[in-house]
Design an enzyme around this catalytic site. Structure first.
Site, mmCIF file in Angstrom:
data_model
loop_
_atom_site.group_PDB
_atom_site.id
_atom_site.type_symbol
_atom_site.label_atom_id
_atom_site.label_comp_id
_atom_site.label_asym_id
_atom_site.label_seq_id
_atom_site.Cartn_x
_atom_site.Cartn_y
_atom_site.Cartn_z
ATOM 1 C CD GLU A 22 13.213 17.442 -24.089
ATOM 2 O OE1 GLU A 22 12.182 18.098 -24.352
ATOM 3 O OE2 GLU A 22 14.258 17.486 -24.773
ATOM 4 C CE1 TYR A 48 16.320 23.980 -25.662
ATOM 5 C CE2 TYR A 48 18.716 23.986 -25.866
ATOM 6 C CZ TYR A 48 17.536 24.667 -25.671
ATOM 7 O OH TYR A 48 17.555 26.036 -25.476
ATOM 8 C CB CYS A 95 17.353 20.741 -36.671
ATOM 9 S SG CYS A 95 16.364 21.740 -35.556
ATOM 10 C CD GLN A 99 17.579 13.200 -34.654
ATOM 11 O OE1 GLN A 99 16.880 13.324 -35.650
ATOM 12 N NE2 GLN A 99 18.274 14.197 -34.154
ATOM 13 C CB CYS A 109 7.947 9.867 -55.058
ATOM 14 S SG CYS A 109 6.265 10.045 -54.438
ATOM 15 C CB CYS A 165 10.942 14.851 -51.617
ATOM 16 S SG CYS A 165 10.768 13.454 -50.498
#
Length: 458
Positions: A334, A313, A410, A284, A73, A82
């Site tokens: 959730e 979750y 995550c 996702q 990029c 990134c």
């Protein structure tokens, strides 16, 4: 030698920080330098100084590391989305594995952690099925869209992000053309005036269905038919909507969706499970890696068809419905009502009748169900936000004593913190897998299997 701000220094990069920045020393003084990789020798300009370390900006690479690669990029450095695009993909995977292991050792106190597998991508480009582009003007007053530069709200113009699908560029140019032709102004965060705030695009990797949602500071747009005309014939176009957000805040989406053309949702698959995705759905963004991630979670759950599983979750039921294929019963929890509504629709869509969903905070729903209704679990799957699991939830899991806990994370720092608590109370880590959901960035997903090793008669 004492350094001061704006000094130019030569630094050899010897390590990398958690945010992907290079770390090196200039005459013993530690400097953090973005856009550098281990093995680089660089000239850098000192921007900020503290007593024992400072931050510098890369001026030029004097000697490139063997692990440095040219970013695909052209705006990679300015955009900042990134952080690892300067690093070869093989070394990106190594960096992410080391990040997870480092956090488990340093924060969790685990020694000799063995990562079972590192799941990379065969092609680490064009993997995102969702992108949100802010709309604004450049200094000359020209309409632009792209991404915010790191820690700012300055838009770096870019209609061809190599992480998104190729059709995004055609869609963005069509929307910008519509805005120019109809004199539609972009939203201005400073004044609160203007109409178009963001352009949201979703793409179904298996169905090839496309959704375009224009986030606006109002309830209608001029010549809506003109916008539809520019978009509807793009191959795969399925849904064109408006999202109403008139609040002066940094939240991208409002709660109201107005349909302009087609359906209000698209569909896509993860494995054999079909999902209905609206503009507001959490889903996702990397479907290829999601299938690997959820497949690993399913493998770690060790289901035989007899188990009661709680998925905490659960979002729109992505993991829940994967698990339901091999469990006796799955309960999903959730906090977002719209997500639970989607989860129930998705269960019906797939003919899955052994999944039940509850709206509420996982740390409130599970303890209440356990104390009041005496529910139990053979397996608990958690996929919490970055802050990790709430303390009350961990205490309830410890009280319930499921045979297996599958932790999808995550953020490996909060993962390590939570695992430490669980392992102090009758659980042990059995398996760890690392999944690269976001090639080019420092973000990494981890799946951990924990087994109960205590006495359930207590």
């Amino acid at each position: 030698m004492e350094f001061k701000k704006n000094d130019l220094v030569t630094v050899k990069i010897e390590d990398m920080g958690h945010d992907g920045e290079g770390i090196g020393k200039a005459e013993g003084y530690t400097l953090f330098i973005k856009d550098t990789v281990i093995g680089d020798v660089v000239e850098a300009k000192i921007m900020k100084m503290k007593k024992n370390y400072g931050y510098a900006r890369l001026v030029r690479v004097l000697e490139a590391s063997k692990d440095r690669t040219e970013p695909k990029c052209s705006v990679a450095r300015a955009c900042g989305g990134c952080q690892l695009q300067f690093l070869t993909y093989e070394k990106q995977l190594e960096f992410k594995k080391n990040k997870v292991v480092g956090n488990l050792e340093r924060i969790g106190g685990f020694s000799d952690i063995s990562v079972e597998k590192v799941m990379g991508m065969e092609n680490p480009w064009r993997y995102r099925n969702k992108a949100q582009f802010p709309v604004g003007k450049d200094k000359e007053g020209n309409l632009i869209t792209g991404f915010y530069a790191g820690r700012t709200h300055s838009i770096i113009p870019n209609t061809n992000c190599y992480l998104g699908v190729e059709v995004n560029e055609e869609i963005l140019n069509a929307v910008l053309d519509y805005m120019r032709e109809n004199h539609v102004e972009p939203y201005d965060e400073v004044t609160g005036k203007g109409l178009v705030r963001h352009i949201l695009i979703r793409y179904g990797f298996k169905t090839k269905e496309i959704m375009v949602c224009i986030i606006i500071n109002g309830r209608k747009i001029p010549n809506a038919a003109g916008l539809v005309e520019k978009l509807k014939d793009i191959s795969g176009m399925t849904s064109i909507t408006l999202n109403v957000n008139t609040k002066r805040n940094n939240v991208i989406l409002g709660n109201e969706i107005l349909s302009l053309w087609g359906k209000e949702y698209i569909t896509d698959y993860i494995g054999e499970v079909k999902y209905q995705i609206s503009p507001l759905s959490f889903y996702q963004v990397n479907p290829v890696q999601t299938e690997k991630l959820y497949g690993t979670a399913l493998e770690y759950a060790g289901l035989t068809g007899k188990e009661i599983v709680w998925d905490l979750y659960c979002g729109i039921g992505t993991i829940s419905l994967f698990l339901a294929q091999k469990a006796q019963k799955v309960y999903g929890v959730e906090i977002v009502p719209a997500a639970i509504e989607d989860a129930r629709k998705n269960a019906e869509l797939n003919g899955i009748d052994n999944a039940e969903f509850f709206v509420g905070k996982a740390e409130e729903v599970l303890p209440a169900k356990y104390k009041e209704d005496g529910v139990y679990a053979d397996v608990i799957v958690v996929d919490p936000p970055r802050k990790g699991c709430d303390g009350a939830l961990i205490e309830t899991m410890l009280s319930m004593k499921p045979e297996r806990i599958v932790y999808v994370s995550c953020d490996s720092a909060t993962l390590a913190r939570d695992l430490k608590v669980l392992c102090e109370k009758e659980y042990q880590v059995e398996k760890v897998a690392v999944c690269d959901m976001f090639p080019g960035s420092v973000h990494v997903e981890t799946v951990v299997l924990m087994m109960y090793c205590g006495d359930k008669r207590k």
